[in-house]
Design a protein around this motif. Structure first.
Motif, PDB file in Angstrom:
ATOM      1  N   GLU A   6      -1.639  -2.150  -0.927  1.00 45.20           N
ATOM      2  CA  GLU A   6      -1.735  -2.432  -2.357  1.00 45.20           C
ATOM      3  C   GLU A   6      -0.993  -3.724  -2.711  1.00 45.20           C
ATOM      4  O   GLU A   6      -1.498  -4.559  -3.467  1.00 45.20           O
ATOM      5  N   PHE A   7       0.207  -3.888  -2.168  1.00 45.31           N
ATOM      6  CA  PHE A   7       0.984  -5.106  -2.387  1.00 45.31           C
ATOM      7  C   PHE A   7       0.182  -6.329  -1.934  1.00 45.31           C
ATOM      8  O   PHE A   7       0.094  -7.330  -2.645  1.00 45.31           O
ATOM      9  N   ALA A   8      -0.400  -6.228  -0.746  1.00 44.88           N
ATOM     10  CA  ALA A   8      -1.170  -7.346  -0.191  1.00 44.88           C
ATOM     11  C   ALA A   8      -2.371  -7.679  -1.080  1.00 44.88           C
ATOM     12  O   ALA A   8      -2.628  -8.858  -1.366  1.00 44.88           O
ATOM     13  N   ARG A   9      -3.086  -6.664  -1.540  1.00 45.71           N
ATOM     14  CA  ARG A   9      -4.237  -6.891  -2.427  1.00 45.71           C
ATOM     15  C   ARG A   9      -3.800  -7.577  -3.721  1.00 45.71           C
ATOM     16  O   ARG A   9      -4.444  -8.531  -4.173  1.00 45.71           O
ATOM     17  N   GLU A  10      -2.726  -7.092  -4.321  1.00 47.07           N
ATOM     18  CA  GLU A  10      -2.241  -7.649  -5.586  1.00 47.07           C
ATOM     19  C   GLU A  10      -1.867  -9.123  -5.474  1.00 47.07           C
ATOM     20  O   GLU A  10      -1.994  -9.872  -6.429  1.00 47.07           O
ATOM     21  N   HIS A  11      -1.380  -9.520  -4.305  1.00 50.35           N
ATOM     22  CA  HIS A  11      -0.905 -10.887  -4.130  1.00 50.35           C
ATOM     23  C   HIS A  11      -1.864 -11.761  -3.342  1.00 50.35           C
ATOM     24  O   HIS A  11      -1.563 -12.933  -3.076  1.00 50.35           O
ATOM     25  N   GLY A  12      -3.006 -11.217  -2.972  1.00 49.54           N
ATOM     26  CA  GLY A  12      -4.012 -12.003  -2.265  1.00 49.54           C
ATOM     27  C   GLY A  12      -3.581 -12.460  -0.886  1.00 49.54           C
ATOM     28  O   GLY A  12      -3.917 -13.566  -0.464  1.00 49.54           O
ATOM     29  N   VAL A  13      -2.829 -11.610  -0.190  1.00 49.19           N
ATOM     30  CA  VAL A  13      -2.389 -11.935   1.171  1.00 49.19           C
ATOM     31  C   VAL A  13      -2.965 -10.910   2.146  1.00 49.19           C
ATOM     32  O   VAL A  13      -3.383  -9.823   1.759  1.00 49.19           O
ATOM     33  N   ASP A  14      -2.964 -11.278   3.396  1.00 51.19           N
ATOM     34  CA  ASP A  14      -3.501 -10.419   4.446  1.00 51.19           C
ATOM     35  C   ASP A  14      -2.562  -9.237   4.705  1.00 51.19           C
ATOM     36  O   ASP A  14      -1.367  -9.448   4.956  1.00 51.19           O
TER      37      ASP A  14
END
Length: 76
Positions: A23-31
């Motif tokens: 979820e963190f990765a999705r929110e920040h646009g990172v892999d």
């Protein structure tokens, strides 16, 4: 941010917010894989996306620059 977080503190911070790494990765646009690697210490966050992840997680003091031509870049 006053202090740099350790990997354990960053994991606890995510848990405190009720967020998964995904979820963190999705929110920040990172892999997500890069995020897991930074949290596990396999990537140190010295450059590129690992740097961005480390800064976002508070594991590193630094800045995140927008790539050239990015929509968020200031217009001239």
């Amino acid at each position: 941010m006053d202090e740099i977080r350790t990997a354990a503190q960053a994991k606890a911070w995510l848990e405190h917010q009720g967020k998964s790494v995904q979820e963190f990765a999705r929110e920040h646009g990172v892999d997500p894989a890069t995020t897991y690697q930074v949290l596990s210490g396999r990537k140190k966050g010295k450059r590129g996306e690992a740097h961005k992840v480390a800064v976002l997680l508070g594991m590193k003091d630094g800045i995140i620059l927008s790539p050239p031509g990015d929509a968020t870049e200031a217009k001239k």
